[in-house]
Design a protein around this motif. Sequence first.
Motif, PDB file in Angstrom:
ATOM      1  N   HIS B   7       0.811  -1.209   0.000  1.00 44.36           N
ATOM      2  CA  HIS B   7       0.000   0.000   0.000  1.00 44.36           C
ATOM      3  C   HIS B   7       0.844   1.258   0.000  1.00 44.36           C
ATOM      4  O   HIS B   7       0.312   2.342   0.063  1.00 44.36           O
ATOM      5  CB  HIS B   7      -0.886   0.025   1.242  1.00 44.36           C
ATOM      6  CG  HIS B   7      -2.056  -0.870   1.114  1.00 44.36           C
ATOM      7  ND1 HIS B   7      -1.943  -2.225   1.089  1.00 44.36           N
ATOM      8  CD2 HIS B   7      -3.374  -0.598   0.982  1.00 44.36           C
ATOM      9  CE1 HIS B   7      -3.146  -2.743   0.958  1.00 44.36           C
ATOM     10  NE2 HIS B   7      -4.019  -1.782   0.893  1.00 44.36           N
ATOM     11  N   SER B   9       2.515   3.353  -1.859  1.00 47.07           N
ATOM     12  CA  SER B   9       2.244   4.572  -2.629  1.00 47.07           C
ATOM     13  C   SER B   9       0.925   4.445  -3.369  1.00 47.07           C
ATOM     14  O   SER B   9       0.432   3.344  -3.587  1.00 47.07           O
ATOM     15  CB  SER B   9       3.374   4.835  -3.621  1.00 47.07           C
ATOM     16  OG  SER B   9       3.235   3.963  -4.717  1.00 47.07           O
ATOM     17  N   LEU B  10       0.381   5.602  -3.758  1.00 45.19           N
ATOM     18  CA  LEU B  10      -0.909   5.606  -4.443  1.00 45.19           C
ATOM     19  C   LEU B  10      -0.843   4.821  -5.748  1.00 45.19           C
ATOM     20  O   LEU B  10      -1.734   4.037  -6.059  1.00 45.19           O
ATOM     21  CB  LEU B  10      -1.358   7.050  -4.708  1.00 45.19           C
ATOM     22  CG  LEU B  10      -2.741   7.197  -5.336  1.00 45.19           C
ATOM     23  CD1 LEU B  10      -3.820   6.661  -4.425  1.00 45.19           C
ATOM     24  CD2 LEU B  10      -3.018   8.641  -5.702  1.00 45.19           C
ATOM     25  N   PHE B  13      -0.888   1.233  -5.027  1.00 42.62           N
ATOM     26  CA  PHE B  13      -2.224   0.835  -4.556  1.00 42.62           C
ATOM     27  C   PHE B  13      -3.179   0.682  -5.731  1.00 42.62           C
ATOM     28  O   PHE B  13      -3.921  -0.296  -5.823  1.00 42.62           O
ATOM     29  CB  PHE B  13      -2.762   1.868  -3.563  1.00 42.62           C
ATOM     30  CG  PHE B  13      -4.167   1.577  -3.128  1.00 42.62           C
ATOM     31  CD1 PHE B  13      -4.437   0.531  -2.261  1.00 42.62           C
ATOM     32  CD2 PHE B  13      -5.233   2.332  -3.597  1.00 42.62           C
ATOM     33  CE1 PHE B  13      -5.725   0.247  -1.858  1.00 42.62           C
ATOM     34  CE2 PHE B  13      -6.533   2.056  -3.203  1.00 42.62           C
ATOM     35  CZ  PHE B  13      -6.781   1.011  -2.327  1.00 42.62           C
ATOM     36  N   ILE B  14      -3.136   1.663  -6.641  1.00 45.23           N
ATOM     37  CA  ILE B  14      -4.015   1.594  -7.809  1.00 45.23           C
ATOM     38  C   ILE B  14      -3.650   0.389  -8.671  1.00 45.23           C
ATOM     39  O   ILE B  14      -4.515  -0.355  -9.127  1.00 45.23           O
ATOM     40  CB  ILE B  14      -3.961   2.915  -8.613  1.00 45.23           C
ATOM     41  CG1 ILE B  14      -4.585   4.039  -7.777  1.00 45.23           C
ATOM     42  CG2 ILE B  14      -4.696   2.779  -9.949  1.00 45.23           C
ATOM     43  CD1 ILE B  14      -4.486   5.420  -8.388  1.00 45.23           C
ATOM     44  N   ILE B 258      -7.979   7.737  -3.522  1.00 42.71           N
ATOM     45  CA  ILE B 258      -7.122   8.196  -2.426  1.00 42.71           C
ATOM     46  C   ILE B 258      -7.789   7.883  -1.083  1.00 42.71           C
ATOM     47  O   ILE B 258      -7.151   7.351  -0.171  1.00 42.71           O
ATOM     48  CB  ILE B 258      -6.840   9.717  -2.552  1.00 42.71           C
ATOM     49  CG1 ILE B 258      -5.957   9.974  -3.775  1.00 42.71           C
ATOM     50  CG2 ILE B 258      -6.171  10.259  -1.299  1.00 42.71           C
ATOM     51  CD1 ILE B 258      -5.766  11.437  -4.134  1.00 42.71           C
ATOM     52  N   LYS B 261      -7.548   4.230  -0.457  1.00 35.54           N
ATOM     53  CA  LYS B 261      -6.199   3.831  -0.047  1.00 35.54           C
ATOM     54  C   LYS B 261      -5.979   4.153   1.427  1.00 35.54           C
ATOM     55  O   LYS B 261      -5.442   3.344   2.174  1.00 35.54           O
ATOM     56  CB  LYS B 261      -5.154   4.564  -0.889  1.00 35.54           C
ATOM     57  CG  LYS B 261      -3.724   4.276  -0.462  1.00 35.54           C
ATOM     58  CD  LYS B 261      -2.772   5.237  -1.133  1.00 35.54           C
ATOM     59  CE  LYS B 261      -1.327   5.089  -0.716  1.00 35.54           C
ATOM     60  NZ  LYS B 261      -1.056   4.916   0.679  1.00 35.54           N
TER      61      LYS B 261
END
Lengths: 252, 271
Positions: B7, B9-10, B13-14, B258, B261
């Motif tokens: 998880h 970084s964004l 995560f994406i 965001i 996340k």
Amino acid sequence: MSARISIQNASLRFQIFTNPTPTLKEAALNLVLRRPRVTHSRDFYALKDINLNFEGGQRVGIIGLNGAGKSTLLKMIVGIYAPQTGRIEVQGRVTPMIEIGTGFDVELTGRENIYVNGAILGFSPQEMARREKEIIDFSELEQFMDVPVKYYSSGMYGRLAFSIATMTNPEILLVDEIFSAGDAHFVEKGSRRMKEMMHSSQLVLYVSHSLQHITELCNHVVVLHHGQVVNQGDPNEMVAYYMNTIVNAGNL
Amino acid sequence: MYDSEEHSSLARFIGKSMRDVYKFRFALRNFVVNQLRTRYRKSFLGFLWSLLNPLMFMVVLAVVFATAFKQDMRTYGIYIFSGLIPWLFISQSILAGGQVFINAEGFLKKVYVPKLLFPLALVLTETVNFFFSLVGLYIFALALGSPLRWTMALLPLVILITFLFNLGCVIIIGIGTIYFRDLSHITVIVFQALFYLVPIIYQIDMFPESARKLFYLNPFYYFINLFRVVIYGQPAMTWADWLIPLGLALGILLLGLIVLKLRDREIVYRL
């Protein structure tokens, strides 16, 4: 690639809220009336500083009293609960047999649920079609396949769920005690199936209160107490340790 | 392969969410099919109900307001149709979205299913439903004398943009409702008010230039407007009609991701 589970310094905390369903209305009123926020919560460590490494070939038994964190440990490995601190890495396809029958849609028929449940385990309809007959045969529910699951008895429900869950060839198998439903005949048949699966899987984690099963099936045992790993090693030694220091000595 | 550190970084995560959704694509399809099936199977008229409801609403609005505003019933009927259809699409998705994670508790606490799957299944279901009512209602609109415009070929693109917007909204409202359980009641009230604040039953040029600016502050306006441009043919299409809703949709979706996340791990503890 061989199956592997590595857990480093993992802690898992549950927050127990005195008010589990907060509302915006309360929050707004608290703000306006300058009342202190009343979201008191109590922290409860279900798992504390867990360090464990398992590799392919191990059949690991996990023992401990009720509430020691056994099931939570399995759920953490599946990814349901993420640890607040520490890290878990899991390599290999995991088949959880933790809470059987989840992902059933009771409005749908037994046959439809084979596909629904299979999809949640990551199987395509084609793959499930190939296994459908085997599942139906094993569950012995042939004549009820087109009846919605809500009309099943709990025994039938358990049999179908178990049959679906065990038809995969997992690399990592996670088993929590699961034979609560089903008659003696099915429990016997199920146990045999379980043993077969345990032999074909690379890595097995088995939670049980039956110490006899643990020593029979496992080649490594972990003792959990109050969310911590208190000992691990040879099954017979660990079972003796568990009996002497935890069960009989009145909880450490 | 599962790594609890994935998880960080964004972007990661994406990426993980995308891979997860692909991995669970059969489950996603099952969720959508079963939701549609249970929605339609339970009543004799089944799918017709989802058509009759907006149809009756539309007829009532057309009769009442065409009389009140002294407008031609037909033109006005088509005008309402082109605004009401996207409004229902957006509002129904968002209103259902409040409960999306709460209803999924049985899954989230017992098996590993990526959380993004539930908002995605909900919005997909609403999209299929919307598509059916669009086709059904369009037949009605044709009967009223609405011409077939070439711009209608752009509808899939319009639906896609609205889909992304709805998905972002549903993620945010779904997570919000976990923390504030009365949020769904509040949304119902807000949407009742919003219905009159977007130009569905009236036209924006009934207002003086100075008042029109207020409409442009409302993000929902741009989606209604885009559908209207494509279906109703007025006002004439400009790039802004496309770029503003597209930007809004991508912005809201990013915001949703965001929020997801940030709260992904906490959701299961709060249900």
